[in-house]
Scaffold this active site. Structure first.
Site, PDB file in Angstrom:
ATOM      1  N   CYS A  72      20.944  53.226  23.296  1.00 49.65           N
ATOM      2  CA  CYS A  72      20.601  54.354  24.185  1.00 49.65           C
ATOM      3  C   CYS A  72      19.779  55.388  23.420  1.00 49.65           C
ATOM      4  CB  CYS A  72      21.883  55.025  24.684  1.00 49.65           C
ATOM      5  SG  CYS A  72      22.940  53.909  25.589  1.00 49.65           S
ATOM      6  N   ARG A 121      13.158  51.726  22.354  1.00 44.45           N
ATOM      7  CA  ARG A 121      14.517  51.286  22.013  1.00 44.45           C
ATOM      8  C   ARG A 121      15.078  50.341  23.069  1.00 44.45           C
ATOM      9  NH1 ARG A 121      17.065  55.152  18.489  1.00 44.45           N
ATOM     10  NH2 ARG A 121      19.115  54.914  19.419  1.00 44.45           N
ATOM     11  N   TRP A 139      20.993  51.939  27.425  1.00 49.38           N
ATOM     12  CA  TRP A 139      21.004  50.491  27.153  1.00 49.38           C
ATOM     13  C   TRP A 139      22.445  50.067  27.461  1.00 49.38           C
ATOM     14  CZ3 TRP A 139      18.339  46.153  26.000  1.00 49.38           C
ATOM     15  CH2 TRP A 139      18.992  45.113  25.388  1.00 49.38           C
ATOM     16  N   ASN A 197      25.430  57.756  23.027  1.00 53.52           N
ATOM     17  CA  ASN A 197      24.931  56.482  22.503  1.00 53.52           C
ATOM     18  C   ASN A 197      26.051  55.907  21.653  1.00 53.52           C
ATOM     19  OD1 ASN A 197      23.422  54.312  21.607  1.00 53.52           O
ATOM     20  ND2 ASN A 197      22.541  55.451  19.881  1.00 53.52           N
ATOM     21  N   GLY A 198      26.476  54.677  21.978  1.00 51.60           N
ATOM     22  CA  GLY A 198      27.535  54.044  21.181  1.00 51.60           C
ATOM     23  C   GLY A 198      28.529  53.345  22.101  1.00 51.60           C
ATOM     24  N   GLU A 228      14.264  25.759  14.474  1.00 54.54           N
ATOM     25  CA  GLU A 228      14.113  27.217  14.590  1.00 54.54           C
ATOM     26  C   GLU A 228      13.129  27.740  13.553  1.00 54.54           C
ATOM     27  OE1 GLU A 228      14.605  29.278  16.714  1.00 54.54           O
ATOM     28  OE2 GLU A 228      14.538  31.214  15.730  1.00 54.54           O
ATOM     29  N   LYS A 234       9.719  29.780  14.521  1.00 58.11           N
ATOM     30  CA  LYS A 234       9.416  31.110  13.975  1.00 58.11           C
ATOM     31  C   LYS A 234       8.012  31.111  13.371  1.00 58.11           C
ATOM     32  CE  LYS A 234      11.661  33.324  15.531  1.00 58.11           C
ATOM     33  NZ  LYS A 234      12.389  32.576  16.484  1.00 58.11           N
ATOM     34  N   GLU A 265       5.049  30.527  16.114  1.00 63.01           N
ATOM     35  CA  GLU A 265       4.829  31.534  17.175  1.00 63.01           C
ATOM     36  C   GLU A 265       4.250  32.845  16.639  1.00 63.01           C
ATOM     37  OE1 GLU A 265       8.173  33.093  19.395  1.00 63.01           O
ATOM     38  OE2 GLU A 265       9.528  32.702  17.752  1.00 63.01           O
ATOM     39  N   HIS A 294      10.100   7.391  10.733  1.00 64.89           N
ATOM     40  CA  HIS A 294       9.712   6.803  12.042  1.00 64.89           C
ATOM     41  C   HIS A 294       8.487   7.490  12.615  1.00 64.89           C
ATOM     42  CE1 HIS A 294      13.459   4.575  11.925  1.00 64.89           C
ATOM     43  NE2 HIS A 294      14.018   5.682  11.507  1.00 64.89           N
ATOM     44  N   LYS A 336       8.030  38.424  25.657  1.00 67.12           N
ATOM     45  CA  LYS A 336       9.395  38.521  25.142  1.00 67.12           C
ATOM     46  C   LYS A 336      10.376  37.812  26.069  1.00 67.12           C
ATOM     47  CE  LYS A 336      12.738  39.518  22.504  1.00 67.12           C
ATOM     48  NZ  LYS A 336      12.878  38.677  21.298  1.00 67.12           N
TER      49      LYS A 336
HETATM   50  C1  AGP Z   1      11.865  32.821  20.358  1.00 70.04           C
HETATM   51  O1  AGP Z   1      11.436  33.462  19.182  1.00 70.04           O
HETATM   52  C2  AGP Z   1      10.897  33.011  21.504  1.00 70.04           C
HETATM   53  N1  AGP Z   1      10.617  34.370  21.719  1.00 70.04           N
HETATM   54  C3  AGP Z   1      11.309  32.252  22.761  1.00 70.04           C
HETATM   55  O2  AGP Z   1      11.394  30.891  22.422  1.00 70.04           O
HETATM   56  C4  AGP Z   1      12.652  32.669  23.383  1.00 70.04           C
HETATM   57  O3  AGP Z   1      13.714  32.286  22.549  1.00 70.04           O
HETATM   58  C5  AGP Z   1      12.801  31.957  24.735  1.00 70.04           C
HETATM   59  O4  AGP Z   1      11.759  32.376  25.571  1.00 70.04           O
HETATM   60  C6  AGP Z   1      14.147  32.208  25.418  1.00 70.04           C
HETATM   61  O5  AGP Z   1      14.273  33.558  25.726  1.00 70.04           O
HETATM   62  P1  AGP Z   1      15.714  34.089  26.218  1.00 70.04           P
HETATM   63  O6  AGP Z   1      16.654  33.920  25.072  1.00 70.04           O
HETATM   64  O7  AGP Z   1      15.495  35.529  26.594  1.00 70.04           O
HETATM   65  O8  AGP Z   1      16.141  33.253  27.398  1.00 70.04           O
END
Ligand code: AGP
Length: 611
Positions: free
Chosen positions: A2, A27, A76, A102-103, A484, A488, A491, A507, A606
């Site tokens: 928040c 935030r 938040w 906030n908290g 993962e 990272k 992307e 394979h 995002k």
């Molecule tokens: C991960 O770094 C990416 N931003 C993307 O793969 C993300 O994890 C995916 O879109 C799922 O998002 P969500 O966890 O909000 O469902």
């Protein structure tokens, strides 16, 4: 988290409170509000779900009077859905006191019951509202004293701003566990959750310390301990820009969020594993149902999907339960075999990913009666509303598109959920459960150690950033870690990177290996370590460049890999929690070296709220 703003001075408070609040939007929030005292010493509160522009719209239709003292807030959500009623400020029933917070107040339920018995009528579902009623109940004419007596009854983390209709020239603040600063102006003073909010008005600030409260008027600021002892606060002058301040000094939100991970997991362990006792509040699926489950079906996308894959190894190992994991976009178009004895676990940081929402709806339609539990970071998001139970990760807003702290929080939640299933199904000896709990509690300390010693990762990243293609290899529970790590890197650096089960190298992927490739091998101490060493030898025989993630104290690995990045020794089942940290940092450093927009990489959003 928040955002809090407070103002007391000689100018009209409402435009100041709104403009300063906008500087805290980064935030993350889901509603906002403002409270002030008009000169008739009436307490006026306006609040609205959604963005601050919705609040501004409300103020256009319901204008605020001139006032020289007020508070504003971006929420938040932690307790209670995002809605007008749950937005701050919160007031007591007589509209004497208004509070922004906030908290998390951990003992809010007990306080709420006690206050209800005293006749308080609650409007919201928030923990914050208990504070306004508490201060009103303690108020005997002295606002500072009323706040002092109230905060001593609160358990948990809070930063609060308080105004009272009987004190139209005063603003009171207090904090423990959540940040709060005081801005010193000319004939005016401020409180704010963070420096950016007031940087255009003053650079002279007091960073209120834990266990301190402050009484502000337009020309005076006094700071006290919660016991009322006056302290002489240190006055700092802020030197950095607004942009840097929002990232608390970090160059990017992603780096800030990587460094927030120890705190996120510490908070999770404190609330979910207090004293070693599991407390999965919000799960809302009975032990009886959990004991009757025949299969777990995990659906998710991207990083959340990788967390789900680790979750599979965890649940199979601890609960001896069959687990299937699928990307949401595949699951929803597949003829899946699920029924009322299937537990659907949907993982999503945002809770708004279209494919995951659709997958959950599909599952509920296919298997009438199947329970849905979501592991989610955004309170009240669409996914939560589709679920029978929700395990909130409370990782705070994740601003960087590349998910980091949300991922490790999801992993931690799977460990806790796996332990819960093991307890209910009596599938794992108590001694092993206790050992895992003890190791989990050491994770935040290991994170701090890993993040402090990141210079080696930076060196490895810089030495390998020129490669045009990366392969990430892992086995068993660290195969998802390889996926993962590859995600990272690709992307945010835009370098082609592929995660693969190391056993599959022969394979196909081995055809890629030559001196122009970097291969990241997760070769931590495990029952498949020797297999990983063989894979590394096969790569070296084809001139591949090997970066190994290994366990501290491993003397052999250096004979095989070009570069070694070490993680602390820990129970094999928990290694994904540690092995991912150097991979996050390495991706970050390579992307920065390439000059990319790390927080908002090209083509990505995002939250993918469309198919
Ligand atoms: C991960 O770094 C990416 N931003 C993307 O793969 C993300 O994890 C995916 O879109 C799922 O998002 P969500 O966890 O909000 O469902």
């Amino acid at each position: 988290m928040c955002g809090i703003i407070g103002y007391v001075g000689t100018r009209d408070a409402s435009p100041i409170l709104i403009e300063s609040l906008k500087k805290l939007e980064y935030r993350g929030y889901d509603s906002s509000g403002i409270g002030l005292l008009d000169h008739g010493s009436r307490l006026i509160v306006r609040k609205s779900k959604g963005k601050i522009r919705n609040l501004e719209e409300l103020l256009r239709s319901h204008p605020l009077p001139f006032s020289t003292v007020g508070i504003s807030h971006t929420r938040w959500a932690t307790h209670g859905l995002p809605c007008d009623e749950n937005a701050h400020p919160h007031t007591d029933n007589k509209h004497q006191i208004a509070v922004v917070h906030n908290g998390i107040i951990e003992n809010y339920a007990q306080l709420r019951e006690k206050l209800k018995k005293q006749g308080c009528r609650f409007i919201s579902q928030t923990d914050t509202e208990v504070i306004s009623h508490l201060i009103a109940a303690c108020y005997k004419g002295d606002l500072k004293e009323a706040v002092q007596r109230s905060i001593k009854q609160l358990k948990g983390a809070f930063a609060i701003g308080v105004i009272s209709k009987d004190h139209p020239d005063m603003l009171v603040a207090a904090r423990v566990g959540s940040p709060l600063i005081i801005g010193l102006g000319d004939d005016e003073n401020y409180i704010a959750s963070d420096v950016p909010a007031i940087l255009d008005r003053t650079r002279r600030v007091i960073y209120l310390q834990d266990g301190q409260m402050a009484v502000l008027t337009k020309d005076k600021v006094e700071v006290f301990t919660f016991d009322g002892k006056k302290v002489a606060p240190k006055i700092d002058t802020v030197s950095f820009t607004i942009g840097l301040a929002q990232k608390e000094g970090y160059k990017h939100f992603m780096l800030k969020e990587i460094h927030e991970q120890p705190g996120v997991l510490e908070a999770m362990l404190k609330t979910r594993l207090a004293g070693g006792k599991l407390k999965l509040e919000g799960l809302d699926v009975s032990d009886k149902v959990l004991a009757s489950i025949k299969k777990v079906m995990i659906v998710a996308c991207g990083t959340a999907y990788h967390a789900g894959l680790v979750g599979k190894y965890i649940i199979e190992s601890l609960a001896r339960l069959s687990v299937e994991v699928d990307t949401s976009s595949e699951f929803r178009y597949r003829s899946t075999i699920i029924d009322q004895n299937t537990l659907i676990v949907a993982v999503s940081q945002s809770g708004e990913t279209a494919d995951t929402l659709a997958a959950v709806r599909e599952a509920k339609a296919k298997a009438k009666g199947a329970k849905v539990v979501s592991i989610c970071n955004v309170v009240g998001s669409s996914l939560v509303r589709e679920s029978n139970g929700v395990l909130y990760t409370h990782a705070g807003p994740e601003i960087g598109v590349a998910s980091t702290k949300a991922y490790t929080a999801q992993l931690m939640m799977f460990y806790l959920f796996g332990l819960k299933l093991a307890q209910v199904r009596r599938s794992t000896p108590r001694s092993r459960i206790n050992k895992i709990i003890k190791d989990l509690q050491s994770i935040p300390r290991h994170y701090k150690e890993l993040l402090k010693k990141n210079s080696n990762v930076l060196k490895v990243a810089e030495a390998n950033s020129h490669f045009g293609c990366f392969l990430y290899l892992g086995r068993n529970i660290n195969f998802p870690t390889a996926l993962e790590g590859a995600l990272k890197l690709k992307e945010i650096s835009y370098i082609p990177a592929e995660g693969y089960p190391a056993g599959e190298m022969k394979h196909g992927p081995i055809a890629l290996i030559d001196e122009y490739r970097a291969v990241v091998c997760i070769a931590v101490a495990s029952h498949v370590y020797e297999k990983m060493i063989s894979n590394i030898q096969e790569i070296r025989a084809r001139k591949g460049n090997v970066i190994a993630i290994a366990t501290q104290g491993d003397r052999e690995i250096a004979h095989h890999a070009h570069y070694v990045i070490e993680i602390p020794r820990i129970e094999e089942l928990l290694t994904p929690l540690l092995a991912v940290i150097p991979l996050q940092l390495m991706a970050y450093y390579i992307a920065v070296k390439r000059g990319n927009d790390v927080d908002q990489p090209r083509n990505l959003a995002k939250s993918v709220t469309v198919e």
